[in-house]
Design an enzyme around this catalytic site. Structure first.
Site, PDB file in Angstrom:
ATOM      1  N   HIS A  83      -6.694   9.869   9.967  1.00 16.55           N
ATOM      2  CA  HIS A  83      -7.838   9.435  10.772  1.00 16.55           C
ATOM      3  C   HIS A  83      -8.175  10.474  11.854  1.00 16.55           C
ATOM      4  CE1 HIS A  83      -6.207   5.341   9.502  1.00 16.55           C
ATOM      5  NE2 HIS A  83      -7.432   5.304   9.063  1.00 16.55           N
ATOM      6  N   LEU A 126      -4.104   3.616  12.981  1.00 17.94           N
ATOM      7  CA  LEU A 126      -4.504   5.015  12.838  1.00 17.94           C
ATOM      8  C   LEU A 126      -3.316   5.943  12.605  1.00 17.94           C
ATOM      9  CD1 LEU A 126      -7.230   5.177  15.646  1.00 17.94           C
ATOM     10  CD2 LEU A 126      -7.501   4.634  13.212  1.00 17.94           C
ATOM     11  N   GLN A 166     -11.670  12.267   2.146  1.00 19.29           N
ATOM     12  CA  GLN A 166     -11.674  12.452   0.689  1.00 19.29           C
ATOM     13  C   GLN A 166     -10.599  11.600   0.016  1.00 19.29           C
ATOM     14  OE1 GLN A 166     -13.985  14.626  -1.149  1.00 19.29           O
ATOM     15  NE2 GLN A 166     -13.139  13.062  -2.498  1.00 19.29           N
TER      16      GLN A 166
HETATM   17  P1  AMP Z   1      -9.239   3.246   6.615  1.00 20.75           P
HETATM   18  O1  AMP Z   1      -8.847   2.967   8.029  1.00 20.75           O
HETATM   19  O2  AMP Z   1      -8.083   3.264   5.665  1.00 20.75           O
HETATM   20  O3  AMP Z   1     -10.407   2.428   6.143  1.00 20.75           O
HETATM   21  O4  AMP Z   1      -9.754   4.739   6.605  1.00 20.75           O
HETATM   22  C1  AMP Z   1     -10.749   5.175   7.490  1.00 20.75           C
HETATM   23  C2  AMP Z   1     -11.171   6.555   7.106  1.00 20.75           C
HETATM   24  O5  AMP Z   1     -10.053   7.443   7.165  1.00 20.75           O
HETATM   25  C3  AMP Z   1     -11.716   6.640   5.666  1.00 20.75           C
HETATM   26  O6  AMP Z   1     -12.836   7.509   5.638  1.00 20.75           O
HETATM   27  C4  AMP Z   1     -10.540   7.216   4.918  1.00 20.75           C
HETATM   28  O7  AMP Z   1     -10.927   7.950   3.767  1.00 20.75           O
HETATM   29  C5  AMP Z   1      -9.955   8.153   5.962  1.00 20.75           C
HETATM   30  N1  AMP Z   1      -8.563   8.465   5.632  1.00 20.75           N
HETATM   31  C6  AMP Z   1      -7.557   7.590   5.401  1.00 20.75           C
HETATM   32  N2  AMP Z   1      -6.432   8.255   5.063  1.00 20.75           N
HETATM   33  C7  AMP Z   1      -6.741   9.574   5.067  1.00 20.75           C
HETATM   34  C8  AMP Z   1      -6.008  10.777   4.789  1.00 20.75           C
HETATM   35  N3  AMP Z   1      -4.726  10.761   4.428  1.00 20.75           N
HETATM   36  N4  AMP Z   1      -6.660  11.952   4.890  1.00 20.75           N
HETATM   37  C9  AMP Z   1      -7.982  12.002   5.241  1.00 20.75           C
HETATM   38  N5  AMP Z   1      -8.714  10.907   5.517  1.00 20.75           N
HETATM   39  C10 AMP Z   1      -8.111   9.714   5.435  1.00 20.75           C
END
Ligand code: AMP
Length: 285
Positions: free
Chosen positions: A38, A34, A149
């Site tokens: 996140h 995280l 996004q």
């Molecule tokens: P992940 O753990 O990479 O699968 O991401 C989990 C959630 O966090 C997904 O909805 C991603 O789009 C969101 N997320 C990841 N990086 C960012 C970021 N830099 N800004 C906003 N949301 C993010």
């Protein structure tokens, strides 16, 4: 931390009846490792109701070359940070808990948009993602599910699946969280060495170049904006471009050069061995 579906359902049930009219529940699906991106999702979820954060690195959305084994993991640090953020429930199931009969036979397919862009480079990725998201929605049965996004195609496909399959959940989308210099936060950024970290800035710089090229030429189409972005990316030797495309936000199909209005520019590139993605809205006057 809750590891079984049974315990998670019991905890959510208790939380719901604890509220006067049944507190809403907001799910934040993650793969762990995280970062502040996140936590922006977690903060939005907090505003909506009781929060369930899931941490599950879903094997179904990784191809054999996608590096499932290399995906960063930091469960202890994640749990400590979620506790400090006041998150009620963390659901961190094992692979066997989620897929007791091996890889799911029944899957949710993402359709033709799921085969483009990220889906072209990672065949089956979005089917795997939609399948696990649908499972998580069925397990938690949240009122809201919160997505970033940053993963624009994922947001589009999840929203589409919710409509197509009448899933009883509202999708909330949080803007991309960036470093001060513009780099979008990603769990994969920790793999970048200092030189690659500098080179990775080309993605967000290219998107900014596309936005200003679009804004500065009234009547200029998406091709000019994409050319400005491509110039930034090709000027950075450590960056290997995968795709750069402007899509209609409503259909997620590539726009023609006579398209005007808002388009979303999507970029994916390899920086060393690390695959990064980013996107921004541009306005074509
Ligand atoms: P992940 O753990 O990479 O699968 O991401 C989990 C959630 O966090 C997904 O909805 C991603 O789009 C969101 N997320 C990841 N990086 C960012 C970021 N830099 N800004 C906003 N949301 C993010």
């Amino acid at each position: 931390m809750i590891q079984t579906i049974r315990d998670l359902r019991a905890a959510v049930r208790t939380a719901r009846v604890g509220g006067t009219s049944g507190s809403p529940v907001a799910l934040v699906p993650t793969m762990g490792a995280l970062h502040d991106g996140h936590f922006a999702l977690v903060r939005r979820a907090r505003e909506l109701g009781d929060v369930v954060v899931s941490i599950f690195v879903n094997p179904l959305q990784f191809s054999p070359t996608d590096g499932l084994d290399r995906y960063p993991r930091s469960l202890d640090a994640d749990l400590a940070a979620l506790a400090a953020a006041g998150v009620e429930h963390v659901f961190a199931p094992s692979i066997a808990e989620m897929y007791p009969s091996g890889a799911a036979e029944t899957r949710v397919t993402a359709g033709h948009i799921g085969a483009l862009y990220e889906g072209a480079s990672r065949p089956g990725h979005f089917d795997g993602m939609l399948t696990v998201v649908t499972k998580l929605l069925n397990i938690v049965r949240p009122d809201y599910a919160v997505f970033g996004q940053k993963d624009a195609q994922q947001v589009f496909l999840v929203s589409r699946a919710v409509r197509d399959l009448n899933l009883p959940v509202s999708i909330e989308v949080v803007p991309t969280v960036r470093e001060d210099d513009g780099l979008a936060l990603s769990s994969r950024n920790r793999f970048l060495d200092p030189g690659q970290r500098r080179a990775a800035l080309a993605l967000s710089t290219a998107l900014a170049a596309a936005a200003s090229a679009a804004a500065s030429t009234v009547g200029g189409g998406p091709d000019a904006a994409l050319a400005a972005a491509r110039a930034v990316l090709t000027g950075e030797p450590a960056v290997r471009l995968d795709y750069l495309v402007a899509v209609d936000p409503h259909t997620f199909l590539p726009v023609d050069d006579d398209y005007r209005g808002e388009a979303r520019v999507l970029v994916a590139a390899l920086v060393g061995p690390t695959r990064l993605i980013d996107n921004e809205i541009i306005t074509l006057p």
